[in-house]
Design a protein around this motif. Structure first.
Motif, PDB file in Angstrom:
ATOM      1  N   SER A   1       0.854  -1.032  -0.042  1.00  0.00           N
ATOM      2  CA  SER A   1      -0.333   0.050   0.088  1.00  0.00           C
ATOM      3  C   SER A   1       0.850   1.275   0.109  1.00  0.00           C
ATOM      4  CB  SER A   1      -1.002  -0.064   1.047  1.00  0.00           C
ATOM      5  OG  SER A   1      -1.416   1.279   1.383  1.00  0.00           O
ATOM      6  N   PRO A   2       0.881   2.157  -0.976  1.00  0.00           N
ATOM      7  CA  PRO A   2       1.819   3.348  -0.922  1.00  0.00           C
ATOM      8  C   PRO A   2       1.342   4.364   0.059  1.00  0.00           C
ATOM      9  CG  PRO A   2       0.499   2.844  -3.228  1.00  0.00           C
ATOM     10  CD  PRO A   2      -0.038   2.077  -2.336  1.00  0.00           C
TER      11      PRO A   2
ATOM     12  N   PRO B   1     -10.159  -4.082  -3.350  1.00  0.00           N
ATOM     13  CA  PRO B   1      -9.664  -2.548  -3.907  1.00  0.00           C
ATOM     14  C   PRO B   1      -8.816  -2.529  -5.059  1.00  0.00           C
ATOM     15  CG  PRO B   1      -8.366  -3.288  -2.083  1.00  0.00           C
ATOM     16  CD  PRO B   1      -9.305  -4.426  -2.086  1.00  0.00           C
ATOM     17  N   ASP B   2      -9.049  -1.476  -6.130  1.00  0.00           N
ATOM     18  CA  ASP B   2      -8.418  -1.615  -7.443  1.00  0.00           C
ATOM     19  C   ASP B   2      -7.755  -0.091  -7.631  1.00  0.00           C
ATOM     20  OD1 ASP B   2     -10.599   0.175  -7.598  1.00  0.00           O
ATOM     21  OD2 ASP B   2     -11.513  -0.943  -9.273  1.00  0.00           O
ATOM     22  N   ASP B   3      -7.431   0.333  -6.537  1.00  0.00           N
ATOM     23  CA  ASP B   3      -6.821   1.917  -6.281  1.00  0.00           C
ATOM     24  C   ASP B   3      -5.404   1.787  -6.589  1.00  0.00           C
ATOM     25  OD1 ASP B   3      -7.091   0.631  -3.665  1.00  0.00           O
ATOM     26  OD2 ASP B   3      -6.450   2.656  -2.996  1.00  0.00           O
ATOM     27  N   VAL B   4      -4.943   0.643  -6.689  1.00  0.00           N
ATOM     28  CA  VAL B   4      -3.403   0.601  -6.802  1.00  0.00           C
ATOM     29  C   VAL B   4      -2.923  -0.357  -7.696  1.00  0.00           C
ATOM     30  CG1 VAL B   4      -1.384  -0.211  -5.581  1.00  0.00           C
ATOM     31  CG2 VAL B   4      -3.107   1.431  -4.092  1.00  0.00           C
ATOM     32  N   ILE B   5      -2.053   0.099  -8.325  1.00  0.00           N
ATOM     33  CA  ILE B   5      -1.472  -0.911  -9.561  1.00  0.00           C
ATOM     34  C   ILE B   5      -0.141  -1.078  -9.352  1.00  0.00           C
ATOM     35  CG2 ILE B   5      -0.670  -0.693 -12.071  1.00  0.00           C
ATOM     36  CD1 ILE B   5      -3.568  -0.374 -11.691  1.00  0.00           C
TER      37      ILE B   5
ATOM     38  N   ALA C   1       4.753  -0.453  -6.055  1.00  0.00           N
ATOM     39  CA  ALA C   1       3.314  -0.048  -6.281  1.00  0.00           C
ATOM     40  C   ALA C   1       2.794   1.478  -6.512  1.00  0.00           C
ATOM     41  CB  ALA C   1       2.375  -0.668  -5.333  1.00  0.00           C
ATOM     42  N   VAL C   2       1.738   1.857  -7.017  1.00  0.00           N
ATOM     43  CA  VAL C   2       1.449   3.450  -7.228  1.00  0.00           C
ATOM     44  C   VAL C   2      -0.095   3.334  -6.954  1.00  0.00           C
ATOM     45  CG1 VAL C   2       1.288   3.052  -9.807  1.00  0.00           C
ATOM     46  CG2 VAL C   2       1.597   5.485  -8.841  1.00  0.00           C
ATOM     47  N   GLU C   3      -0.424   4.217  -6.083  1.00  0.00           N
ATOM     48  CA  GLU C   3      -1.808   4.651  -6.110  1.00  0.00           C
ATOM     49  C   GLU C   3      -2.025   5.456  -7.305  1.00  0.00           C
ATOM     50  OE1 GLU C   3      -4.470   5.993  -2.330  1.00  0.00           O
ATOM     51  OE2 GLU C   3      -3.128   7.581  -3.049  1.00  0.00           O
TER      52      GLU C   3
END
Length: 496
Positions: free
Chosen positions: A366-367, A389-393, A432-434
């Motif tokens: 988690s960023p 959750p799909d907010d982080v790639i 990862a990136v938000e």
């Protein structure tokens, strides 16, 4: 014809060529590719010289981390993570490893061995065999149970520990899937470095896979608590990361091959899940016992693309096994096509569902907040009806798609780095990136970095990494199963 293709050409012949179907009129690029039943079995010709050069650069930078600060010199074992000392930038400083980071597990060790083989293939390390030999020597010394490693080990001492950052243990937990990833790494390294084959094979032979087999349910247990009992849960779904354990168990010959038919392609229609699967029953004769087995070959749908889902909509769960086992070539009508359709559906979900422009969901750091390792997924592609959750790639998920849908996946990676340039530095890509804010996770995770190495090797070297498993001792019993099925995922749903 490269080594992998020579090894599997006979098995591919069992299924017949992947017949292309006439593409209906479609309204987006993801559907256009999915409408044709062609599965790519050699990604390298689909990438330009400049694209291949960039992928080699990513491999070089990633290996700089994995072969240096990502390994504890005391034991030659990979650290689970490496933190930044400051903010993300084009050139970063790394924080010294603390006690909180000095742990590893069997899956990381196995995938590190596979990354060493990839580094050899990519010409990145003249001492790759020495590194694999050091890991082999360490595994031989680690505490085991029925040939299996425990879940956690200290990288400073090599002792089994009760949890990350935990105390030494007397009775540990044996994780089925973690040991399967360890086994594939030992198979891969044993084939990549023939001088080490006998040492790795002795460790593989000692792994008693029948011990983890639930004969009543015809599935594998999630694990076993030494001094206690088996886990309450079992691995019931075919299309998930734990299928690597089914591959190893069947290939070992210690578990009956009909384990293959104990796995659900999708959950039953009355099972709590995000979609009610469509499909049909098919009956197959088992390659080993000759008995008929009827299974329901179901699928979900997103953007008219049919696919067999993972539990959490995760790209790692879907595609990581295909980095080491030649699913595209052996199973173009089933698992190979599903890999392709899953990657395309993730791309469509990025465009229409999450609206992130870029795609690639898997468990990652988690960023924000305390930067915990968290499950992320393409929500509408998951079996799980709960929070996904799909907010982080995560870049590693994006890279796993490159050997499967090379043109679309490379374009996705290009957009990812263009949009978030500080995600890429001299050690490769941060974890990862938000997507909405561009907030970056300030660390590297070994599980992600090794996945990138696997994907890069396959993409630039004609799936060479898969060839090691294909040449190994598990292929003879396993591969006939991979070649049998035809999933209900061909073509698109509805008119164009």
């Amino acid at each position: 014809m490269n080594r992998l293709h020579r090894l599997i050409v006979a098995a591919v012949a069992l299924t017949g060529a992947c017949a292309a179907t006439a593409a209906p009129q479609v309204n987006d690029s993801w559907q256009t590719v999915a409408a044709d039943d062609t599965v790519i079995t050699n990604p390298t010709p689909h990438l330009t010289d400049s694209q291949l050069g960039f992928l080699r650069e990513v491999g070089q930078r990633t290996w700089r981390l994995l072969s240096g600060p990502g390994v504890d010199p005391a034991t030659s074992l990979p650290l689970a993570s490496v933190l930044l000392a400051g903010r993300p930038a084009g050139t970063v400083e790394l924080a010294p490893a603390t006690a909180d980071q000095q742990y590893t597990n069997p899956a990381l060790i196995g995938n590190y061995l596979t990354a060493i083989a990839a580094a050899k293939d990519l010409g990145l390390d003249d001492h790759a065999q020495d590194k694999a030999a050091a890991v082999l020597a360490r595994i031989q010394k680690l505490a085991k149970y029925n040939g299996f490693l425990f879940r956690w080990y200290s990288t400073t001492t090599g002792q089994a520990i009760e949890a990350p950052r935990g105390r030494p243990i007397k009775n540990g937990y044996v994780s089925t899937v973690d040991n399967a990833w360890l086994a594939q790494g030992m198979v891969t390294a044993g084939q990549a470095f023939p001088a080490l084959t006998a040492g790795f094979q002795a460790l593989l032979d000692a792994m008693q896979w029948d011990f983890l087999y639930n004969a009543g349910g015809n599935v594998l247990y999630n694990g076993f608590q030494v001094g206690g009992t088996y886990s309450d849960s079992t691995y019931d779904n075919m299309y998930s990361g734990p299928r690597i354990a089914d591959y190893i168990a069947i290939g070992s010959g210690k578990v009956p091959g009909h384990l293959w038919w104990g796995l659900a392609r999708t959950p039953p229609a009355d099972h709590r899940q995000r979609q009610v699967p469509a499909g049909q029953n098919r009956t197959y004769s088992d390659p080993q016992d000759g008995q008929p087995y009827t299974i329901f070959e179901g699928h979900y749908v997103y953007d008219r693309i049919k696919f067999v889902p993972t539990f959490g909509g995760s790209m790692y769960q879907a595609l990581a096994p295909a980095m080491v086992v030649p699913e595209q070539a052996l199973a173009p009508q089933s698992l190979g096509m599903n890999n392709r359709n899953t990657a395309l559906a993730q791309g469509a979900y990025g465009q229409y569902g999450a609206k992130t422009t870029v795609f690639g969901w898997s468990a990652a750091t988690s960023p924000t907040g305390n930067q915990r390792y968290t499950n992320y997924g393409a929500t509408e592609l998951a079996i799980n009806q709960g929070a996904v959750p799909d907010d982080v790639i995560t870049p590693s998920a994006a890279f796993l798609a490159v050997p499967i849908i090379p043109e679309q996946a490379f374009d996705n990676i290009s957009q990812l780095i263009t949009r978030y340039p500080m995600i890429y530095n001299q050690y490769g890509l941060l974890d990862a990136v938000e997507a909405a804010t561009g907030t970056l996770a300030p660390r590297f995770m070994a599980i992600s970095q090794t996945a990138i190495m696997m994907a890069v090797d396959n993409a630039v070297n004609q799936d060479r990494l898969q060839g090691y498993f294909a040449a190994g001792p598990y292929a003879k019993l396993l591969f006939p199963y991979l070649s049998m099925e035809r999933y209900s995922i061909h073509g698109l749903v509805g008119p164009g």
